[in-house]
Design a protein around this motif. Structure first.
Motif, short mmCIF file in Angstrom:
data_model
loop_
_atom_site.label_atom_id
_atom_site.label_comp_id
_atom_site.label_asym_id
_atom_site.label_seq_id
_atom_site.Cartn_x
_atom_site.Cartn_y
_atom_site.Cartn_z
N TYR A 184 66.96 -40.94 101.55
CA TYR A 184 67.30 -39.51 101.45
C TYR A 184 68.75 -39.25 101.88
CZ TYR A 184 66.22 -34.47 101.97
OH TYR A 184 66.18 -33.10 101.85
N TRP B 106 66.09 -38.48 114.19
CA TRP B 106 65.05 -37.76 113.44
C TRP B 106 64.05 -37.10 114.41
CZ3 TRP B 106 60.04 -40.09 113.70
CH2 TRP B 106 59.03 -39.38 113.01
N LEU C 230 76.03 -29.95 110.08
CA LEU C 230 76.28 -30.92 111.16
C LEU C 230 75.10 -31.88 111.32
CD1 LEU C 230 78.66 -31.31 113.05
CD2 LEU C 230 77.54 -29.81 114.71
N TRP C 231 73.90 -31.34 111.26
CA TRP C 231 72.72 -32.21 111.32
C TRP C 231 72.75 -33.22 110.18
CZ3 TRP C 231 69.89 -33.13 115.33
CH2 TRP C 231 69.42 -32.16 116.19
N ASN D 205 64.67 -26.57 99.94
CA ASN D 205 64.85 -27.98 100.27
C ASN D 205 63.68 -28.58 101.03
OD1 ASN D 205 65.36 -26.60 102.52
ND2 ASN D 205 67.28 -27.62 103.05
N SER E 299 75.60 -25.41 111.38
CA SER E 299 74.75 -26.30 112.20
C SER E 299 73.87 -27.17 111.31
CB SER E 299 73.92 -25.50 113.20
OG SER E 299 73.07 -24.62 112.53
N CYS F 143 72.72 -25.27 122.55
CA CYS F 143 72.50 -26.45 121.68
C CYS F 143 73.02 -27.71 122.34
CB CYS F 143 73.22 -26.29 120.35
SG CYS F 143 72.89 -24.74 119.51
N MET G 246 75.18 -35.93 110.80
CA MET G 246 74.75 -36.90 111.81
C MET G 246 73.66 -37.82 111.26
SD MET G 246 74.94 -34.88 115.43
CE MET G 246 73.62 -33.75 115.15
N HIS G 247 72.70 -37.25 110.52
CA HIS G 247 71.65 -38.11 109.94
C HIS G 247 72.27 -39.11 108.96
CE1 HIS G 247 68.21 -36.16 111.74
NE2 HIS G 247 68.61 -34.97 111.32
C1 LIG Z 1 72.89 -30.96 117.83
C2 LIG Z 1 72.32 -29.61 117.53
C3 LIG Z 1 71.55 -28.95 118.49
C4 LIG Z 1 71.04 -27.69 118.24
N1 LIG Z 1 70.34 -27.03 119.21
C5 LIG Z 1 69.94 -25.75 119.03
C6 LIG Z 1 69.33 -24.99 120.06
O1 LIG Z 1 69.14 -25.48 121.16
N2 LIG Z 1 69.00 -23.69 119.81
C7 LIG Z 1 69.21 -23.12 118.59
O2 LIG Z 1 68.90 -21.95 118.38
N3 LIG Z 1 69.78 -23.82 117.57
C8 LIG Z 1 70.15 -25.10 117.76
N4 LIG Z 1 70.76 -25.81 116.76
C9 LIG Z 1 70.79 -25.22 115.41
C10 LIG Z 1 69.46 -25.49 114.68
O3 LIG Z 1 68.98 -26.80 114.95
C11 LIG Z 1 69.58 -25.37 113.17
O4 LIG Z 1 70.66 -26.16 112.74
C12 LIG Z 1 69.78 -23.97 112.68
O5 LIG Z 1 68.76 -23.13 113.18
C13 LIG Z 1 69.74 -23.94 111.13
O6 LIG Z 1 68.48 -24.43 110.70
P1 LIG Z 1 68.19 -24.96 109.24
O7 LIG Z 1 67.00 -24.27 108.69
O8 LIG Z 1 69.39 -24.90 108.42
O9 LIG Z 1 67.75 -26.48 109.42
P2 LIG Z 1 68.36 -27.55 110.38
O10 LIG Z 1 67.49 -27.73 111.55
O11 LIG Z 1 69.78 -27.24 110.64
O12 LIG Z 1 68.26 -28.86 109.51
C14 LIG Z 1 69.10 -29.09 108.39
C15 LIG Z 1 68.33 -29.87 107.35
O13 LIG Z 1 67.98 -31.13 107.89
C16 LIG Z 1 66.71 -31.55 107.41
N5 LIG Z 1 65.87 -31.82 108.58
C17 LIG Z 1 65.11 -30.98 109.31
N6 LIG Z 1 64.51 -31.63 110.31
C18 LIG Z 1 64.90 -32.91 110.23
C19 LIG Z 1 64.61 -34.08 110.98
N7 LIG Z 1 63.78 -34.06 112.01
N8 LIG Z 1 65.18 -35.24 110.61
C20 LIG Z 1 66.01 -35.29 109.57
N9 LIG Z 1 66.31 -34.23 108.81
C21 LIG Z 1 65.77 -33.05 109.14
C22 LIG Z 1 66.18 -30.43 106.55
O14 LIG Z 1 66.42 -30.72 105.20
C23 LIG Z 1 66.99 -29.23 106.98
O15 LIG Z 1 67.16 -28.30 105.93
C24 LIG Z 1 71.28 -27.07 116.98
C25 LIG Z 1 72.04 -27.74 116.01
C26 LIG Z 1 72.56 -28.99 116.27
C27 LIG Z 1 73.40 -29.67 115.24
#
Ligand SMILES: Cc1cc2nc3c(=O)[nH]c(=O)nc-3n(C[C@H](O)[C@H](O)[C@H](O)COP(=O)(O)OP(=O)(O)OC[C@H]3O[C@@H](n4cnc5c(N)ncnc54)[C@H](O)[C@@H]3O)c2cc1C
Length: 506
Positions: A427, A365, A303-304, A181, A300, A339, A307-308
């Protein structure tokens, strides 16, 4: 569909009982759940095997079919979310006559008899051999697992060896099949299902951990109000509204739940069909958010994305309220201590109220990018990251070249924030719901046809459209919750009436 006994356990891939042994990957369907199950299936294609348990050839064929089903169904599938493999025992004893009717609908002339097509095309449908313009097709020459998979590969244009499905594919080992992705904008269309999954998951955690308390109750109500109006999935908007209507009944003010009360509530919420995204969710697996290791990504990530997708959907006037709701929701209900603590610090550092959708979307973002930046270092040091999805500044240039201002050699990215905002809107707005609209809306339309015209759902044309009721919900969000609940209660009564009427017809 869990109530119908389907997809127990890890969502797709579990047996519904009946003739199949437990642990089978193919999903057993019968006349009662056939239409509902396929209507709700997010996969692009379905295979239905019609068989009879007494038929010796079918018994011999079962392990062959299972080999292929295991590739696509169940928690250990190498390729989940693409094809749902099902079967119908035309000779099932308890419902024999009824299953026979279902098999007759599809002109089953011998056993085993395999059909292929988009899941929704099977719903309330009939099929006849040589039928013109049908998207349902007979799979011939599929007497072994190899032959069946060859047929599927051909059908899906995957004859090239690096793209084709193979019986040897294993979960997580086939990295080339994982969604990339970071560079593929098309992947976001699958994220809608993960947003649903994450929403259901969040509620499940809240209930299981007995997190609804007098001091957290309002936070949940406010967050639900936003979901009712702006969740990208229609079934989650609907489920959130249902929860909101019954909120007072389930969680009266000042009630701190004892563990007994809480488990009773959990049962009643499930029994009352108050699953926040409907009976089909959670499915038990992730698509867009699927990690290359079982312990990475998932909830997680979903959840992101939720929220986006909310921040780009709310109106300017709702931006501050949405900001507060998201911050409070994460603070109270996201039980990852590090988190929620870090996130709340970032929330607390905002001093000027948000006045526009743009500011809110860009804040989330950049906040997410700060988390990415921090985790990038941590994961590198600890080796805990997902090798296929390393943290990075987002969006990468491949996804949004115009988001980057040309600045040769700069260490920090010089973002063009207007472009970033436009990109986020597209997006997490349109693209996110683009495939969902086709499959889910089509199934809704069919449901509508069956029920006659239902008054409150005029928004079938777009998953991103706010239902009239929900829009009213937003309008009165600043009023008391009582008024909102009253409105939704009326809506719910109407809906219950229509459901009863349709059940009577059945
Ligand atoms: C509120 C919150 C706080 C967190 N804090 C922590 C923490 O302190 N420590 C920890 O270890 N983990 C934390 N996490 C978990 C971490 O952020 C990731 O969710 C987890 O590591 C999985 O990462 P991922 O590769 O799936 O991408 P994620 O970071 O989960 O992102 C999901 C998708 O969102 C898109 N994306 C990436 N960056 C952005 C951006 N800037 N704007 C918009 N879209 C984007 C991408 O397509 C990505 O695949 C937190 C999660 C949340 C929801």
């Amino acid at each position: 569909l869990r109530s119908l006994g389907v997809r127990e356990g890890a969502g797709a891939g579990a047996s519904a009982g009946g003739a199949a042994g437990s642990g089978d990957a193919a999903i057993d369907l019968n006349t009662t759940n056939f239409d509902a199950f396929l209507k709700a299936s997010p996969e692009s294609f379905a295979v239905v095997e019609f068989f009879a348990h007494w038929c010796p050839a079918c018994r011999n064929y079962k392990p062959q079919y299972e080999k292929v089903a295991k590739l696509f169904n169940g928690p250990d599938a190498a390729h989940p979310g693409i094809i749902v493999m099902t079967r119908v025992d035309c000779a099932e004893k308890e419902t024999s006559q009824m299953n026979m009717d279902l098999c007759s609908r599809f002109s089953v002339s011998h056993y085993p008899f395999l059909l292929w097509g988009p899941p929704t095309k099977f719903v309330s449908a009939q099929w006849k051999p040589k039928q013109e313009n049908s998207e349902i097709e007979l799979i011939e020459e599929a007497r072994t697992a190899e032959r069946l998979l060859k047929w599927i590969n051909k059908k899906m244009g995957r004859q090239v060896s690096c793209l084709s499905f193979s019986l040897d594919d294993k979960k997580y080992e086939n990295e080339s099949m994982l969604p990339k992705n970071a560079s593929d904008p098309e992947q976001i269309v699958r994220a809608i299902y993960d947003v649903e999954e994450a929403t259901a998951h969040a509620l499940q955690i809240i209930l299981e951990h007995k997190m609804i308390k007098p001091e957290t109750r309002d936070t949940l109500i406010r967050f639900l109000q936003i979901l009712v109006a702006h969740h990208p999935s229609k079934r989650c908007r609907r489920g959130s509204a249902d929860l909101l209507i019954n909120f007072d009944d389930h969680w009266p003010t000042n009630l701190s739940l004892s563990s007994q009360e809480s488990s009773r509530l959990l049962e009643s919420v499930t029994a009352d069909n108050h699953q926040i995204c409907g009976k089909e969710v959670p499915r038990g697996y992730w698509m867009f958010c699927r990690g290359s290791r079982s312990e990475t990504r998932g909830f997680s990530c979903g959840l992101w994305v939720l929220m986006h997708s909310l921040t780009v959907r709310v109106g300017d006037g709702e931006s501050q309220m949405t900001f507060t709701s998201i911050c409070d929701f994460i603070h109270n209900f996201f039980i990852c201590e590090e988190c929620r603590k870090h996130f709340y610090e970032m929330c607390s550092s905002v001093s000027v109220p948000f006045k526009s959708t743009r500011d809110l979307a860009l804040w989330l973002w950049s906040t997410h990018n700060k988390v990415n930046d921090r985790l990038m270092k941590e994961e590198k040091e600890l080796g805990t990251g997902d090798p296929s999805f390393p943290k990075a500044v987002w969006p990468p240039k491949q996804l949004c070249p115009s988001c980057y201002r040309a600045a040769a050699g700069a260490v920090q990215v010089d973002w063009d924030e207007d472009e970033v905002f436009q990109f986020l809107v597209n997006y997490y707005g349109k693209m996110l719901v683009s495939s969902y609209k086709d499959s889910y809306m089509e199934s809704l339309l069919q449901e509508k046809k069956q029920l006659g015209s239902i008054s409150d759902e005029s928004s079938a044309s777009s998953a991103a459209t706010v239902p009239i009721g929900a829009a009213l919900g937003v309008a009165v969000a600043s009023c008391t919750f009582g008024a909102l609940a009253c409105f939704w209660r009326t809506q719910q009564k109407n809906r219950k009436y229509y459901h009863l009427r349709s059940l009577k017809k059945i």
